[in-house]
Design a protein around this motif. Structure first.
Motif, PDB file in Angstrom:
ATOM      1  N   ALA A 237      -1.807  11.381   7.226  1.00  0.00           N
ATOM      2  CA  ALA A 237      -0.797  11.703   6.201  1.00  0.00           C
ATOM      3  C   ALA A 237       0.356  10.712   6.169  1.00  0.00           C
ATOM      4  O   ALA A 237       0.684  10.075   7.168  1.00  0.00           O
ATOM      5  N   HIS A 238       0.956  10.611   5.006  1.00  0.00           N
ATOM      6  CA  HIS A 238       2.186   9.834   4.868  1.00  0.00           C
ATOM      7  C   HIS A 238       3.263  10.523   5.703  1.00  0.00           C
ATOM      8  O   HIS A 238       3.322  11.755   5.752  1.00  0.00           O
ATOM      9  N   GLY A 239       4.118   9.728   6.327  1.00  0.00           N
ATOM     10  CA  GLY A 239       5.120  10.273   7.249  1.00  0.00           C
ATOM     11  C   GLY A 239       6.037  11.304   6.631  1.00  0.00           C
ATOM     12  O   GLY A 239       6.563  12.183   7.333  1.00  0.00           O
ATOM     13  N   THR A 240       6.234  11.214   5.309  1.00  0.00           N
ATOM     14  CA  THR A 240       7.139  12.194   4.703  1.00  0.00           C
ATOM     15  C   THR A 240       6.563  13.606   4.752  1.00  0.00           C
ATOM     16  O   THR A 240       7.318  14.575   4.712  1.00  0.00           O
ATOM     17  N   ASN A 241       5.223  13.739   4.830  1.00  0.00           N
ATOM     18  CA  ASN A 241       4.639  15.092   4.820  1.00  0.00           C
ATOM     19  C   ASN A 241       5.083  15.911   6.036  1.00  0.00           C
ATOM     20  O   ASN A 241       5.684  16.978   5.861  1.00  0.00           O
TER      21      ASN A 241
ATOM     22  N   GLY B   1       0.819  -1.220   0.000  1.00  0.00           N
ATOM     23  CA  GLY B   1       0.000   0.000   0.000  1.00  0.00           C
ATOM     24  C   GLY B   1       0.844   1.257   0.000  1.00  0.00           C
ATOM     25  O   GLY B   1       1.900   1.310   0.607  1.00  0.00           O
ATOM     26  N   SER B   2       0.338   2.276  -0.695  1.00  0.00           N
ATOM     27  CA  SER B   2       0.994   3.575  -0.790  1.00  0.00           C
ATOM     28  C   SER B   2       2.299   3.483  -1.580  1.00  0.00           C
ATOM     29  O   SER B   2       3.122   4.386  -1.507  1.00  0.00           O
ATOM     30  N   CYS B   3       2.487   2.411  -2.289  1.00  0.00           N
ATOM     31  CA  CYS B   3       3.747   2.240  -3.035  1.00  0.00           C
ATOM     32  C   CYS B   3       3.549   1.943  -4.515  1.00  0.00           C
ATOM     33  O   CYS B   3       4.495   2.037  -5.292  1.00  0.00           O
TER      34      CYS B   3
ATOM     35  N   ALA C 193      12.719  12.316  -5.775  1.00  0.00           N
ATOM     36  CA  ALA C 193      11.761  11.381  -5.167  1.00  0.00           C
ATOM     37  C   ALA C 193      10.582  12.188  -4.640  1.00  0.00           C
ATOM     38  O   ALA C 193      10.606  13.428  -4.679  1.00  0.00           O
ATOM     39  N   GLY C 194       9.578  11.465  -4.139  1.00  0.00           N
ATOM     40  CA  GLY C 194       8.401  12.148  -3.634  1.00  0.00           C
ATOM     41  C   GLY C 194       8.717  13.089  -2.478  1.00  0.00           C
ATOM     42  O   GLY C 194       8.304  14.253  -2.472  1.00  0.00           O
ATOM     43  N   ALA C 195       9.462  12.588  -1.498  1.00  0.00           N
ATOM     44  CA  ALA C 195       9.773  13.416  -0.329  1.00  0.00           C
ATOM     45  C   ALA C 195      10.581  14.643  -0.745  1.00  0.00           C
ATOM     46  O   ALA C 195      10.394  15.745  -0.210  1.00  0.00           O
ATOM     47  N   HIS C 196      11.455  14.473  -1.706  1.00  0.00           N
ATOM     48  CA  HIS C 196      12.254  15.588  -2.222  1.00  0.00           C
ATOM     49  C   HIS C 196      11.346  16.603  -2.921  1.00  0.00           C
ATOM     50  O   HIS C 196      11.549  17.814  -2.817  1.00  0.00           O
ATOM     51  N   GLY C 197      10.313  16.081  -3.589  1.00  0.00           N
ATOM     52  CA  GLY C 197       9.318  16.952  -4.218  1.00  0.00           C
ATOM     53  C   GLY C 197       8.576  17.760  -3.162  1.00  0.00           C
ATOM     54  O   GLY C 197       8.325  18.955  -3.328  1.00  0.00           O
ATOM     55  N   GLU C 198       8.238  17.097  -2.052  1.00  0.00           N
ATOM     56  CA  GLU C 198       7.529  17.813  -0.972  1.00  0.00           C
ATOM     57  C   GLU C 198       8.370  18.977  -0.457  1.00  0.00           C
ATOM     58  O   GLU C 198       7.875  20.087  -0.278  1.00  0.00           O
ATOM     59  N   LEU C 199       9.649  18.698  -0.248  1.00  0.00           N
ATOM     60  CA  LEU C 199      10.534  19.749   0.264  1.00  0.00           C
ATOM     61  C   LEU C 199      10.610  20.891  -0.756  1.00  0.00           C
ATOM     62  O   LEU C 199      10.514  22.069  -0.389  1.00  0.00           O
TER      63      LEU C 199
ATOM     64  N   VAL D 197       4.145  14.524  -8.004  1.00  0.00           N
ATOM     65  CA  VAL D 197       3.744  13.180  -8.419  1.00  0.00           C
ATOM     66  C   VAL D 197       4.997  12.309  -8.383  1.00  0.00           C
ATOM     67  O   VAL D 197       6.104  12.814  -8.528  1.00  0.00           O
ATOM     68  N   ASN D 198       4.792  11.037  -8.137  1.00  0.00           N
ATOM     69  CA  ASN D 198       5.939  10.121  -8.147  1.00  0.00           C
ATOM     70  C   ASN D 198       5.955   9.396  -9.488  1.00  0.00           C
ATOM     71  O   ASN D 198       5.097   8.545  -9.725  1.00  0.00           O
ATOM     72  N   LEU D 199       6.907   9.733 -10.340  1.00  0.00           N
ATOM     73  CA  LEU D 199       6.986   9.018 -11.620  1.00  0.00           C
ATOM     74  C   LEU D 199       7.230   7.541 -11.361  1.00  0.00           C
ATOM     75  O   LEU D 199       6.829   6.690 -12.147  1.00  0.00           O
ATOM     76  N   HIS D 200       7.910   7.249 -10.226  1.00  0.00           N
ATOM     77  CA  HIS D 200       8.241   5.861  -9.916  1.00  0.00           C
ATOM     78  C   HIS D 200       7.079   5.109  -9.267  1.00  0.00           C
ATOM     79  O   HIS D 200       7.286   4.079  -8.657  1.00  0.00           O
ATOM     80  N   LYS D 201       5.877   5.620  -9.402  1.00  0.00           N
ATOM     81  CA  LYS D 201       4.734   4.826  -8.951  1.00  0.00           C
ATOM     82  C   LYS D 201       3.728   4.772 -10.091  1.00  0.00           C
ATOM     83  O   LYS D 201       3.820   3.911 -10.950  1.00  0.00           O
ATOM     84  N   THR D 202       2.811   5.750 -10.112  1.00  0.00           N
ATOM     85  CA  THR D 202       1.759   5.739 -11.136  1.00  0.00           C
ATOM     86  C   THR D 202       2.325   5.693 -12.552  1.00  0.00           C
ATOM     87  O   THR D 202       1.749   5.083 -13.441  1.00  0.00           O
TER      88      THR D 202
ATOM     89  N   TYR E  30      -0.720  19.263  -2.715  1.00  0.00           N
ATOM     90  CA  TYR E  30      -1.279  17.933  -2.987  1.00  0.00           C
ATOM     91  C   TYR E  30      -0.168  16.908  -3.062  1.00  0.00           C
ATOM     92  O   TYR E  30       0.729  17.014  -3.915  1.00  0.00           O
ATOM     93  N   ASP E  31      -0.202  15.947  -2.162  1.00  0.00           N
ATOM     94  CA  ASP E  31       0.740  14.839  -2.224  1.00  0.00           C
ATOM     95  C   ASP E  31       0.165  13.839  -3.233  1.00  0.00           C
ATOM     96  O   ASP E  31      -0.727  13.063  -2.917  1.00  0.00           O
ATOM     97  N   GLY E  32       0.697  13.908  -4.454  1.00  0.00           N
ATOM     98  CA  GLY E  32       0.179  13.049  -5.522  1.00  0.00           C
ATOM     99  C   GLY E  32       1.088  11.875  -5.804  1.00  0.00           C
ATOM    100  O   GLY E  32       1.202  11.425  -6.946  1.00  0.00           O
ATOM    101  N   ALA E  33       1.749  11.389  -4.743  1.00  0.00           N
ATOM    102  CA  ALA E  33       2.660  10.253  -4.919  1.00  0.00           C
ATOM    103  C   ALA E  33       1.946   9.095  -5.609  1.00  0.00           C
ATOM    104  O   ALA E  33       2.498   8.444  -6.481  1.00  0.00           O
ATOM    105  N   ASN E  34       0.713   8.850  -5.189  1.00  0.00           N
ATOM    106  CA  ASN E  34      -0.050   7.738  -5.754  1.00  0.00           C
ATOM    107  C   ASN E  34      -1.251   8.319  -6.487  1.00  0.00           C
ATOM    108  O   ASN E  34      -2.217   8.719  -5.863  1.00  0.00           O
ATOM    109  N   LEU E  35      -1.185   8.351  -7.790  1.00  0.00           N
ATOM    110  CA  LEU E  35      -2.240   9.022  -8.550  1.00  0.00           C
ATOM    111  C   LEU E  35      -3.244   8.041  -9.168  1.00  0.00           C
ATOM    112  O   LEU E  35      -4.118   8.435  -9.929  1.00  0.00           O
TER     113      LEU E  35
HETATM  114  C1  LIG Z   1       1.444   9.210  -0.053  1.00  0.00           C
HETATM  115  C2  LIG Z   1       2.933   9.277  -0.216  1.00  0.00           C
HETATM  116  N1  LIG Z   1       3.557  10.453  -0.092  1.00  0.00           N
HETATM  117  C3  LIG Z   1       4.883  10.580  -0.236  1.00  0.00           C
HETATM  118  C4  LIG Z   1       5.687   9.491  -0.486  1.00  0.00           C
HETATM  119  C5  LIG Z   1       7.172   9.670  -0.577  1.00  0.00           C
HETATM  120  O1  LIG Z   1       7.686   9.312  -1.836  1.00  0.00           O
HETATM  121  P1  LIG Z   1       9.206   8.829  -1.962  1.00  0.00           P
HETATM  122  O2  LIG Z   1       9.292   7.483  -1.332  1.00  0.00           O
HETATM  123  O3  LIG Z   1       9.461   8.786  -3.437  1.00  0.00           O
HETATM  124  O4  LIG Z   1      10.063   9.842  -1.279  1.00  0.00           O
HETATM  125  C6  LIG Z   1       5.088   8.232  -0.605  1.00  0.00           C
HETATM  126  C7  LIG Z   1       5.925   7.037  -0.811  1.00  0.00           C
HETATM  127  O5  LIG Z   1       5.766   5.992  -0.270  1.00  0.00           O
HETATM  128  C8  LIG Z   1       3.683   8.118  -0.473  1.00  0.00           C
HETATM  129  O6  LIG Z   1       3.065   6.942  -0.595  1.00  0.00           O
END
Ligand SMILES: Cc1ncc(COP(=O)(O)O)c(C=O)c1O
Length: 474
Positions: A161-165, A68-70, A129-135, A258-263, A234-239
């Motif tokens: 929220a996802h922990g990276t937020n 999940g979430s991956c 990566a997604g977290a880097h995008g958030e920053l 958005v995470n290119l490495h997911k959706t 918008y955390d669009g990691a999983n679109l």
């Molecule tokens: C909802 C959500 N936000 C952010 C992230 C962070 O993405 P990344 O692992 O590429 O840093 C993830 C990744 O698991 C995620 O599922």
């Protein structure tokens, strides 16, 4: 456990033989191979060692990976073929723009496609990566308010929220304030209102959220945050839950990653590297990281470094370029209709799988889900078991475990994301395994406690691994 390659090392063995030296030998002052202590083995031994290791690994190309979430979905091999084209793979980042027109055009077109998909005006493809995008997104927002002369330091983050937020918000120097979820798993509007003020810089939201649930109050939420002058991230990691059906830009979001490495189907989870492009609405465009790809009046592409209000560079060069090639290939192969179908199939698969296990497993927020769902294993406690035991038992049955213990608002969370690339048969065998595990938990709980029995590495001592990690071989 297999032997480490260092332990296999045989003194004097070598993987290569060089021809006789026909020039004078130079004395150079760098550590020699022997000095570094690298293992010495013949080439076939090295190949066998790594091939054997790879066979002990679990991978998406081996079996079902409902993490999940991956979004561990199948990554079409054509993406790799495109990324391996010499015109892309052999480019040097210092090449002049004039000799990299194809690559720049691809980045430009990917930016356009992501804008269309998300409803944003411009993207940066730099974040890794997604977290880097958030920053990056939070730096953009902070810069926007700095230019406006407003002091805002609070980032609101829901408890789902996802922990990276919250981590990204803290890293960006902001104060994190948590907003509660309501009984339906969405943002609690009363709690949100109570936490809004002119200190709020942004609300970070995932929609559908990490419970896989779409927040129908999103337009009201956006209005409330905008009314106090804050922005929406918008955390669009999983679109996979909305792509082709709803766009963050139309929901009122100002920034999205958005995470290119997911959706968008590029490998991750050890197979990376990733890419977390950030899209913004027009008012944030001047602050995007440099360089930005531009299209000149004559149709040529160039890198624009002359952007006085930029936040600077977030990473070297243009981001993980070959990931962009793979994602662009994926987007072109599916097209608009295909991306919509991807979402429809991801949501259908998640709901079908949920229907097979619901009842036997508790579903705390009992609603139609989007691309994933979260079960609770709370009841396993009566048999002395935890969610980890369920996850480990799944390994014995040939599946990768779902994400566990997250989101934190679900006790003993089991977060399942089947993705659209799995067949009905696979979903049914996974459901069967989950149902069997519940029965085993009731009748033979030791089977779960002792799991995994059939993996190359059995259960590790989590406590010892955390308290005294052994991070070096010697
Ligand atoms: C909802 C959500 N936000 C952010 C992230 C962070 O993405 P990344 O692992 O590429 O840093 C993830 C990744 O698991 C995620 O599922």
């Amino acid at each position: 456990m297999s032997e480490l390659i260092f332990e296999k090392s045989k003194h004097g063995c070598t993987g290569c033989s060089l021809t006789h030296l026909d020039v004078p030998q130079a004395e150079i002052d760098i550590p020699t191979r022997a000095g570094i202590g690298l293992p010495t083995l013949s080439e076939p031994e090295v190949v066998r060692h790594f091939t054997n290791l790879s066979r002990k690994n679990f991978a998406l190309d081996i079996g079902f990976y409902p993490l999940g979430s991956c979004t561990m979905k199948y990554n079409p091999k054509v993406n790799e073929d495109m990324a391996a084209l010499p015109g892309f793979a052999q480019l040097h980042p210092y090449q002049p723009d004039s000799s990299a027109q194809g690559a720049l055009e691809l980045l430009w077109e990917l930016d356009r496609a992501l804008c269309e998909i998300t409803g944003m005006d411009r993207f940066t493809l730099q974040p890794a990566a997604g977290a880097h995008g958030e920053l990056t997104g939070l730096f953009l927002i902070a810069r926007y308010f700095q230019e406006k002369g407003q002091k805002r330091d609070i980032v609101l983050v829901p408890d789902s929220a996802h922990g990276t937020n919250p981590a990204s918000a803290a890293l960006a120097g902001c104060q994190v304030v948590v907003v509660r979820s309501d009984s339906r798993g969405g943002v609690d509007l009363e709690d949100l209102k109570a936490k809004l003020s002119d200190r709020v810089m942004a609300l970070m939201l995932t929609n559908p959220n990490t419970l896989g649930l779409f927040d129908e109050n999103i337009l009201t939420i956006a209005e409330l945050v905008h009314a106090v002058g804050g922005l929406l991230y918008y955390d669009g990691a999983n679109l996979e839950g909305t792509c082709g059906y709803a766009r963050p830009g139309d929901m009122g979001f100002d920034v999205v990653h958005v995470n290119l490495h997911k959706t968008f189907s590029t490998p991750h989870g050890g197979g990376g590297p990733g890419s977390g492009p950030v899209g913004v609405k027009e008012m944030l465009e001047p602050f995007l990281p440099v360089p930005v790809v531009t299209k000149k009046a004559d149709g040529a592409f160039a890198l624009d470094w002359e952007r006085p209000q930029t936040i600077g560079m977030m990473r070297s060069f243009l981001g993980n370029f070959l990931v962009a090639v793979k994602a662009y290939t994926y987007i072109l192969s599916l097209g608009g209709t295909g991306l919509r179908q991807m979402t429809a199939d991801a949501v259908l698969n998640a709901n079908y799988l949920l229907s097979l296990v619901k009842g036997t497993y508790e579903l705390p927020y009992d609603r139609i889900c989007k691309h994933e769902f979260v079960l609770s294993t709370h009841k396993f406690g009566q048999w002395g078991l935890k969610v980890t035991d369920v996850a480990k038992r799944l390994l014995d049955k040939g599946f990768h475990a779902p994400t566990i213990a997250f989101p934190l608002i679900v006790d003993g969370a089991l977060m399942v994301e089947p993705t659209e690339t799995e067949s009905k048969g696979t979903l049914e065998s996974f459901a069967k395994a989950l149902l069997e595990i519940e029965e085993e938990a009731r009748t033979h709980p030791e089977l779960l406690k002792e799991a995994p029995r059939h993996t190359p590495v059995r259960r590790i001592d989590d406590v010892a691994a955390n308290r005294s990690p052994v991070l070096r071989w010697k």
